[in-house]
Enzyme design. Structure first.
Site, short mmCIF file in Angstrom:
data_model
loop_
_atom_site.label_atom_id
_atom_site.label_comp_id
_atom_site.label_asym_id
_atom_site.label_seq_id
_atom_site.Cartn_x
_atom_site.Cartn_y
_atom_site.Cartn_z
N HIS A 18 3.36 -4.91 3.72
CA HIS A 18 3.28 -4.07 2.51
C HIS A 18 3.70 -2.66 2.91
O HIS A 18 2.89 -1.82 3.30
CB HIS A 18 1.87 -4.07 1.95
CG HIS A 18 1.77 -3.45 0.59
ND1 HIS A 18 1.29 -4.12 -0.52
CD2 HIS A 18 2.10 -2.21 0.13
CE1 HIS A 18 1.33 -3.32 -1.57
NE2 HIS A 18 1.82 -2.15 -1.19
N HIS A 20 6.48 0.44 1.71
CA HIS A 20 7.44 0.98 0.76
C HIS A 20 8.47 1.85 1.47
O HIS A 20 8.10 2.77 2.21
CB HIS A 20 6.73 1.80 -0.32
CG HIS A 20 5.87 0.99 -1.24
ND1 HIS A 20 6.35 0.46 -2.42
CD2 HIS A 20 4.57 0.60 -1.15
CE1 HIS A 20 5.38 -0.20 -3.03
NE2 HIS A 20 4.29 -0.14 -2.27
N ASP A 22 10.63 4.12 0.20
CA ASP A 22 10.69 5.52 -0.21
C ASP A 22 9.46 6.31 0.20
O ASP A 22 9.50 7.53 0.32
CB ASP A 22 10.93 5.66 -1.72
CG ASP A 22 10.03 4.78 -2.57
OD1 ASP A 22 9.26 3.99 -2.00
OD2 ASP A 22 10.10 4.87 -3.81
N GLY A 178 3.88 0.22 -9.27
CA GLY A 178 3.76 1.30 -10.25
C GLY A 178 2.34 1.52 -10.72
O GLY A 178 1.38 1.05 -10.09
N HIS A 205 1.22 -5.94 -7.01
CA HIS A 205 0.20 -4.91 -6.83
C HIS A 205 -0.89 -5.13 -7.88
O HIS A 205 -0.61 -5.05 -9.09
CB HIS A 205 0.80 -3.52 -7.05
CG HIS A 205 1.59 -2.98 -5.91
ND1 HIS A 205 2.81 -3.51 -5.54
CD2 HIS A 205 1.36 -1.94 -5.06
CE1 HIS A 205 3.29 -2.82 -4.51
NE2 HIS A 205 2.43 -1.86 -4.20
N GLU A 208 -5.97 -2.52 -7.44
CA GLU A 208 -5.95 -1.24 -6.75
C GLU A 208 -6.41 -0.14 -7.71
O GLU A 208 -7.42 0.51 -7.47
CB GLU A 208 -4.54 -0.93 -6.24
CG GLU A 208 -4.41 0.41 -5.54
CD GLU A 208 -2.97 0.80 -5.26
OE1 GLU A 208 -2.78 1.70 -4.42
OE2 GLU A 208 -2.04 0.23 -5.87
N ASP A 288 1.27 0.52 3.57
CA ASP A 288 1.64 0.94 2.22
C ASP A 288 2.80 1.94 2.29
O ASP A 288 3.92 1.60 1.94
CB ASP A 288 0.45 1.53 1.47
CG ASP A 288 0.64 1.52 -0.04
OD1 ASP A 288 1.61 0.90 -0.52
OD2 ASP A 288 -0.19 2.13 -0.74
#
Length: 346
Positions: A18, A20, A22, A178, A205, A208, A288
């Protein structure tokens, strides 16, 4: 009381499922890519780092997501998409990772006229180069994320279909990311019906920023893993669903603490890791966003150990889980398990 036994997370052969893209670019990456894009960014690296890193007093997931804005502005061309992926893969290799699944949303990189397909092809080029030039032989794949939102249904469906197009060729699955609380999982039933029809593996996701109902829907839709899923720790019905369907939770402790994902949990020592382990829930530990959360996989494991809630055997089990629940073939899993048994590769 903190554990003081000799525990070095950096000695493990590490895996991150997991992660990301960016949210994991370094300030140096941003400066280099900004020059490529012709975008102005702060010249001072400390100032730039502050823009990219979650503040100490982060209020929520929505606040956390603001840290992605600058990175998105410099990832809008073939060259920068390829560079970002290549740079991250090489950095993960140096950190001792043997495998990673790197996710991003192609629809967020269309500002300068690229199509989603062109974005994916550029990132695959960077992925291939990063692996080919890595020192320790890291393997990695890409997860193409759909985004929660009001007007992007067509873009999300295109993302799922692109996942199918490149599945097994550097892309291993799709995702939904998102603002979970603003755009509930219930709105994406049809999207994941398409993914199931196409045979596309997916993670969502959930659990959370929203409650366990979000997770239950993700499970119902056919998710093979759940991104975060931390809110299930005290819900027996949801944990039973996870066990019965053999679903792995992609836990991200530092990120979860920063986004206030668990009400009343203010110290890492309170993180409900042991509850999941005691209830035979498959979990793995992930970053993350390495830059936004200022962490690495080794740091996540080390901090959990120092908080007194993780021992060496449990860390090894969760790294084995990461391999077992990766979106790869059984043969690839077998190869990674051999590497993992040999410990850190560099």
């Amino acid at each position: 009381m903190k554990n003081t036994n000799a525990f070095k997370a950096s000695d493990f052969a590490l895996v991150d499922l997991h992660l990301h893209l960016d949210g994991s670019l370094t300030p140096d990456d941003i400066v280099h890519m900004a020059a490529m894009e012709g975008v102005e960014v702060p010249n001072n690296l400390n100032e730039l780092r502050e823009n990219l890193t979650c503040p100490v007093h982060c209020e929520s997931l929505n606040s956390y997501l603001k840290c992605f804005r600058l990175a998105g502005s410099v990832m809008q061309s073939h060259e920068t998409m390829a560079y970002a992926m290549e740079s991250l893969v090489k950095r993960l290799d140096q950190q001792g990772l043997i495998y990673a699944e790197i996710r991003y949303a192609p629809q967020k990189h269309l500002r300068k006229g690229l199509t989603q397909d062109e974005v994916v092809r550029a990132s695959l080029k960077g992925l291939e180069k990063g692996m080919a030039e890595s020192s320790n032989g890291i393997r990695a794949n890409i997860i193409l994320s759909c985004m929660r939102g009001e007007t992007n249904n067509a873009l999300n469906e295109e993302t799922v279909r692109l996942t199918k197009k490149y599945l097994g060729h550097g892309v291993c699955g799709t995702d939904l990311a998102g603002a979970e609380a603003l755009y509930p999982t219930s709105e994406y039933r049809e999207l994941f019906a398409i993914a199931r029809e196409l045979g596309v593996p997916f993670t969502i996701h959930a659990g959370e920023a929203d409650g366990v109902k979000s997770m239950q829907l993700a499970i119902e839709y056919g998710a093979r893993r759940i991104g975060h899923g931390i809110r299930a720790y005290n819900d027996e019905a949801t944990k039973a669903m996870l066990r019965d369907r053999d679903i792995c939770l992609e836990c991200c402790p530092t990120s979860n603490m920063q986004t206030k994902a668990l009400e009343g949990v203010n110290e890492l020592s309170q993180y409900p890791l042991q509850r999941f382990l005691d209830d035979a829930i498959a979990i793995c530990i992930n970053t993350d966003n390495m830059t936004v959360s200022d962490t690495t996989v080794a740091n996540e494991l080390q901090q959990l150990h120092e908080a007194g809630i993780l021992n060496e055997k449990q860390a090894s089990t969760m790294l084995q889980n990461a391999i077992e629940y990766a979106f790869i073939t059984d043969a690839e899993k077998a190869e990674l398990k051999i590497k993992a048994s040999q410990g850190k590769t560099n």
